[in-house]
Design a protein around this motif. Sequence first.
Motif, PDB file in Angstrom:
ATOM      1  N   ASP A 243       8.557  -6.637 -16.122  1.00  0.00           N
ATOM      2  CA  ASP A 243       8.562  -5.333 -15.401  1.00  0.00           C
ATOM      3  C   ASP A 243       9.942  -4.651 -15.997  1.00  0.00           C
ATOM      4  OD1 ASP A 243       7.065  -4.418 -13.119  1.00  0.00           O
ATOM      5  OD2 ASP A 243       8.181  -6.181 -11.656  1.00  0.00           O
TER       6      ASP A 243
ATOM      7  N   GLY B 284      -6.265   7.489 -11.906  1.00  0.00           N
ATOM      8  CA  GLY B 284      -6.501   7.647 -13.405  1.00  0.00           C
ATOM      9  C   GLY B 284      -5.919   8.032 -14.122  1.00  0.00           C
TER      10      GLY B 284
ATOM     11  N   VAL C  44       8.156  -9.976  -9.465  1.00  0.00           N
ATOM     12  CA  VAL C  44       8.174  -9.859  -8.231  1.00  0.00           C
ATOM     13  C   VAL C  44       8.006  -8.551  -7.626  1.00  0.00           C
ATOM     14  CG1 VAL C  44       9.678 -10.447  -6.275  1.00  0.00           C
ATOM     15  CG2 VAL C  44       9.858 -11.928  -8.359  1.00  0.00           C
TER      16      VAL C  44
ATOM     17  N   VAL D  64       8.174  -5.084  -5.754  1.00  0.00           N
ATOM     18  CA  VAL D  64       9.149  -4.417  -4.666  1.00  0.00           C
ATOM     19  C   VAL D  64       8.489  -3.357  -4.094  1.00  0.00           C
ATOM     20  CG1 VAL D  64      11.020  -5.033  -6.311  1.00  0.00           C
ATOM     21  CG2 VAL D  64       9.820  -2.928  -7.059  1.00  0.00           C
TER      22      VAL D  64
HETATM   23  N1  LIG Z   1       7.719  -5.420  -9.272  1.00  0.00           N
HETATM   24  C1  LIG Z   1       6.904  -4.307  -9.162  1.00  0.00           C
HETATM   25  N2  LIG Z   1       6.405  -3.677 -10.300  1.00  0.00           N
HETATM   26  C2  LIG Z   1       5.530  -2.534 -10.229  1.00  0.00           C
HETATM   27  O1  LIG Z   1       5.284  -2.000 -11.322  1.00  0.00           O
HETATM   28  C3  LIG Z   1       5.089  -2.006  -8.793  1.00  0.00           C
HETATM   29  C4  LIG Z   1       5.552  -3.038  -7.867  1.00  0.00           C
HETATM   30  N3  LIG Z   1       6.363  -3.783  -7.945  1.00  0.00           N
HETATM   31  N4  LIG Z   1       5.132  -2.494  -6.306  1.00  0.00           N
HETATM   32  C5  LIG Z   1       4.439  -1.697  -6.342  1.00  0.00           C
HETATM   33  C6  LIG Z   1       4.073  -0.574  -7.245  1.00  0.00           C
HETATM   34  C7  LIG Z   1       2.848   0.358  -7.350  1.00  0.00           C
HETATM   35  N5  LIG Z   1       2.220   0.029  -8.624  1.00  0.00           N
HETATM   36  C8  LIG Z   1       1.025   0.408  -8.908  1.00  0.00           C
HETATM   37  C9  LIG Z   1       0.490   0.322 -10.184  1.00  0.00           C
HETATM   38  C10 LIG Z   1      -0.930   0.772 -10.465  1.00  0.00           C
HETATM   39  C11 LIG Z   1      -1.470   1.262  -9.391  1.00  0.00           C
HETATM   40  C12 LIG Z   1      -2.888   1.742  -9.865  1.00  0.00           C
HETATM   41  O2  LIG Z   1      -3.705   1.339 -10.849  1.00  0.00           O
HETATM   42  N6  LIG Z   1      -3.510   2.825  -9.448  1.00  0.00           N
HETATM   43  C13 LIG Z   1      -4.718   3.409  -9.541  1.00  0.00           C
HETATM   44  C14 LIG Z   1      -5.741   3.605  -8.283  1.00  0.00           C
HETATM   45  C15 LIG Z   1      -5.415   2.521  -7.294  1.00  0.00           C
HETATM   46  C16 LIG Z   1      -6.268   2.745  -6.041  1.00  0.00           C
HETATM   47  O3  LIG Z   1      -7.161   2.907  -6.360  1.00  0.00           O
HETATM   48  O4  LIG Z   1      -5.625   2.731  -4.954  1.00  0.00           O
HETATM   49  C17 LIG Z   1      -4.749   4.714 -10.113  1.00  0.00           C
HETATM   50  O5  LIG Z   1      -3.613   5.444 -10.068  1.00  0.00           O
HETATM   51  O6  LIG Z   1      -5.490   4.970 -10.923  1.00  0.00           O
HETATM   52  C18 LIG Z   1      -0.955   1.455  -8.154  1.00  0.00           C
HETATM   53  C19 LIG Z   1       0.222   1.174  -7.944  1.00  0.00           C
HETATM   54  C20 LIG Z   1       2.867  -0.773  -9.155  1.00  0.00           C
HETATM   55  N7  LIG Z   1       4.165  -1.184  -8.473  1.00  0.00           N
END
Ligand SMILES: Nc1nc(=O)c2c([nH]1)NC[C@@H]1CN(c3ccc(C(=O)N[C@@H](CCC(=O)O)C(=O)O)cc3)C=[N+]21
Length: 296
Positions: A120, A263, A96, A98
């Motif tokens: 998670d 990245g 879920v 957040v």
């Molecule tokens: N229950 C829950 N678990 C989470 O793990 C969770 C969440 N809620 N809510 C939102 C945040 C955010 N999050 C990200 C994960 C990977 C990238 C990701 O792959 N980022 C890429 C770039 C993304 C882009 O291009 O914008 C990078 O850093 O290279 C981003 C954001 C997991 N979250």
Amino acid sequence: MAETIDGRAVARALDERTRAMVDSLVAEGNARPGLAVVLVGNDPASEVYVSHKTKACERLGLASFEHRLPAETSEADLLVLIADLNARVDVHGVLVQVPLPDHIDEARVLEAIDPAKDVDGFHPVNVGRISAGTGGIRPCTAAGVVMLIKAVEPELAGFDALVIGRSNIVGKPVATLLTQEGCTVTLAHSQTRDLPEKCRRADIVVAAVGRPELVRGDWVRDGAIVIDVGISRSENADGKGQLVGDVAFAEMQHARAVTPVPGGVGPMTIAVLLHNTVEAAKAFAGGKSAGMEQGQ
Ligand SMILES: Nc1nc(=O)c2c([nH]1)NC[C@@H]1CN(c3ccc(C(=O)N[C@@H](CCC(=O)O)C(=O)O)cc3)C=[N+]21
């Protein structure tokens, strides 16, 4: 010159192991591992995450189920959906997103997820098991951070680590996992005194506060390993959106290694999520509780 830690490459290596696990589970006649993601409302960070995750499921051969609910969804309706996902035999992981809208009690919702499907690693049962070192599903971002550090330095015992940020989803679990790796951990936050000075004493710095370029070059000692968990969106001069981390990347030449944004940690979060889901499916197939066999 500091090494740039390639989070996409480390994530791909983990993906290969995950894919092999999927293939052997299916070859043994088990159900295809399935991940359900629930998104309430339209938080932009969560939107990005959901789309990356769905593509990753396709790539590795997992079944994925997306539940996009309007921001006005009641807590009661969300709990009904979670009970349904808990009961389904084709869903091995339930996530879920957040933050949830303000009218929904986040703790109550996270506690409603079956701990065996809590990929998670946010359920108190998993938090407790990880803390006690008795198994449990490891939270994705924190586990990804530790893997990136170990890609540079496999043996962390005795290192001084500074974690900046005390969130339940990143800072606290990173501190727990690094403690188990044998590091001496300082967990800093908004009330910490003399943060730059504490930072200069650290062999490992993990920044997870969401404050663009908080960590400057003169905060970091020569040869330190620097992990940037922050992802903020900024507009540069020509009005184009750009991602920035919590670390001033260009000032880190004297570090041993540093993760970029994007990245770095982001791709690891997704790779660990899918790995956790396949571990959960494997535990389900074997009639055991997920996370009890990871031995990490
Ligand atoms: N229950 C829950 N678990 C989470 O793990 C969770 C969440 N809620 N809510 C939102 C945040 C955010 N999050 C990200 C994960 C990977 C990238 C990701 O792959 N980022 C890429 C770039 C993304 C882009 O291009 O914008 C990078 O850093 O290279 C981003 C954001 C997991 N979250």
